[in-house]
Design an enzyme around this catalytic site. Structure first.
Site, PDB file in Angstrom:
ATOM      1  N   GLN A 133       0.866  -1.194   0.000  1.00 54.85           N
ATOM      2  CA  GLN A 133       0.000   0.000   0.000  1.00 54.85           C
ATOM      3  C   GLN A 133       0.899   1.240   0.000  1.00 54.85           C
ATOM      4  O   GLN A 133       1.003   1.960   0.990  1.00 54.85           O
ATOM      5  CB  GLN A 133      -0.923  -0.007   1.223  1.00 54.85           C
ATOM      6  CG  GLN A 133      -1.980  -1.099   1.140  1.00 54.85           C
ATOM      7  CD  GLN A 133      -3.012  -0.996   2.242  1.00 54.85           C
ATOM      8  OE1 GLN A 133      -3.317   0.087   2.732  1.00 54.85           O
ATOM      9  NE2 GLN A 133      -3.557  -2.133   2.647  1.00 54.85           N
TER      10      GLN A 133
ATOM     11  N   LYS B  17       1.059  -8.526 -16.386  1.00 57.39           N
ATOM     12  CA  LYS B  17       0.047  -9.077 -15.473  1.00 57.39           C
ATOM     13  C   LYS B  17      -1.015  -8.046 -15.140  1.00 57.39           C
ATOM     14  O   LYS B  17      -0.704  -6.867 -15.005  1.00 57.39           O
ATOM     15  CB  LYS B  17       0.789  -9.549 -14.213  1.00 57.39           C
ATOM     16  CG  LYS B  17      -0.009  -9.581 -12.926  1.00 57.39           C
ATOM     17  CD  LYS B  17       0.865  -9.954 -11.734  1.00 57.39           C
ATOM     18  CE  LYS B  17       0.502  -9.131 -10.511  1.00 57.39           C
ATOM     19  NZ  LYS B  17       1.308  -9.447  -9.330  1.00 57.39           N
TER      20      LYS B  17
HETATM   21  C1  R5P Z   1       2.961  -7.631  -6.663  1.00 59.05           C
HETATM   22  O1  R5P Z   1       3.205  -6.690  -7.361  1.00 59.05           O
HETATM   23  C2  R5P Z   1       3.996  -8.396  -5.904  1.00 59.05           C
HETATM   24  O2  R5P Z   1       5.270  -8.237  -6.431  1.00 59.05           O
HETATM   25  C3  R5P Z   1       3.622  -9.863  -5.864  1.00 59.05           C
HETATM   26  O3  R5P Z   1       3.651 -10.371  -7.181  1.00 59.05           O
HETATM   27  C4  R5P Z   1       2.261 -10.078  -5.279  1.00 59.05           C
HETATM   28  O4  R5P Z   1       2.088  -9.302  -4.136  1.00 59.05           O
HETATM   29  C5  R5P Z   1       2.064 -11.526  -4.956  1.00 59.05           C
HETATM   30  O5  R5P Z   1       0.774 -11.691  -4.466  1.00 59.05           O
HETATM   31  P1  R5P Z   1      -0.038 -13.005  -4.845  1.00 59.05           P
HETATM   32  O6  R5P Z   1       0.828 -14.176  -4.442  1.00 59.05           O
HETATM   33  O7  R5P Z   1      -1.295 -12.910  -4.013  1.00 59.05           O
HETATM   34  O8  R5P Z   1      -0.323 -12.968  -6.295  1.00 59.05           O
END
Ligand code: R5P
Length: 327
Positions: free
Chosen positions: A107, A202
């Site tokens: 955040q 993504k």
């Molecule tokens: C996002 O930008 C972070 O670098 C991680 O890719 C993300 O926080 C991973 O979260 P989750 O495992 O829930 O996809």
């Protein structure tokens, strides 16, 4: 670059306290430094308030408090703040908050209107509580360093991962950054591993769902290492893995510094076509979780954190630590 000459720490001047978030890591750090954890107690009251009591003299001492702000995030944050307040009132000379995993770092900006910037709020309250400096590792975004107006040492677990993956002799790797935000860090990592780089475009759909839309770079027939800062619900890693397999990737390895592993993460990782999931011990992984992910490997960053503490204690450079690492 060679490590600076080792200088033993004096347990009478350096005091290390541990919150309850990851006691095993704190003990391991102390082992590397050749000191014991300082004597203290944390007691819970029936209404869930807590009190921290220091059981030895710390007046004029150099105090380090180790507490990753992982799950239960808010309890661990509050415990850290209470510990800082306590040692400040007990006249510590300098207080360093060692936060191996900095919860709420994601955040770091307003992604939409009328939302908080909680990473900034946390930096304010840690400083207000009385921390003189902060040590942390692999922040979600390096810019979070700038939220603090006190010195902050931002360590990277990369040397520990590089050593591990080079030892595995996996052949020529293609390092895949699972989102554009990590591309710079991963580019640096790829260079050190002698790997090619590919990047995934993504989109996040919700807190536990993402879509991997496209891949920039060649992955067909390649041995892949996906590297991320955090595995939270494992949506990012598993979406990346599916798309990579669709595009003809060979064996897939995964590395991530912070094993937050919440919600469906364990189930997702245990069924994904991944050879090895390699994480560090910044966040404790319960045996219940690790037993379900048969290919999970946990590397320790205790040596790296211990060396950072030793250098801060002796006013030696910490930035040079990143270049050679000490896992
Ligand atoms: C996002 O930008 C972070 O670098 C991680 O890719 C993300 O926080 C991973 O979260 P989750 O495992 O829930 O996809």
């Amino acid at each position: 670059m060679q490590p600076l000459e080792q200088q033993a720490v004096n347990g009478n001047d350096l005091k290390i306290f541990s919150g309850r978030a990851n006691i095993a890591l704190s003990e391991n750090i102390c082992k590397h430094l050749g000191v014991s954890l300082a004597k203290a107690r944390i007691e819970d009251f029936p209404d869930s308030e807590l009190i921290f009591k220091v059981d030895e003299d710390i007046r004029g001492r150099d105090v380090f408090i180790i507490q990753p702000t992982c799950e239960s995030v808010n309890d661990n944050v509050m415990e850290l703040l209470i510990m800082i307040d306590c040692v400040r009132r007990a006249s510590a000379r300098r207080i360093t908050a060692v936060i191996p995993y900095f919860g709420y770092a994601r955040q770091d900006q307003k992604h939409e209107g009328r939302t908080p910037i909680t990473a900034k709020l946390l930096s304010n309250i840690i400083t207000t509580a009385g921390a003189d400096r902060v040590v942390t590792m692999d922040l979600h975004a390096g810019q979070v360093q700038g939220f603090f107006d006190i010195p902050l040492d931002h360590l990277h677990a990369q040397p520990v991962f590089i050593r591990y993956f080079l030892e595995q002799n996996l052949g020529h790797l293609t390092l895949v950054s699972p989102d554009v935000g990590n591309a710079k860090v991963d580019g640096n990592f790829a260079r050190k591993l002698g790997a090619d780089l590919a990047i995934i475009d993504k989109r996040r759909i919700s807190g536990a769902e993402v879509e991997a839309c496209n891949i920039i770079g060649d992955v067909d027939g390649r041995t892949i290492l996906i590297f991320d800062d955090i595995i939270s619900t494992a949506a990012t890693i598993c979406a990346a893995t599916s798309l990579l397999k669709e595009r003809g990737a060979g064996k897939i390895y995964v590395g991530a510094t912070h094993a937050v592993l919440c919600g469906p993460a364990v189930e997702r990782l245990s069924t994904a076509p991944i050879e090895n999931v390699v994480v560090t011990d910044t966040v404790p992984v319960t045996p219940e979780k690790s037993n379900q992910i048969s290919n999970l490997k946990i590397l320790s960053v205790a040596g790296l954190l211990a060396e950072a503490i030793r250098r801060i204690h002796f006013n030696l450079s910490v930035s040079s630590l990143v270049e050679y690492g000490t896992g």
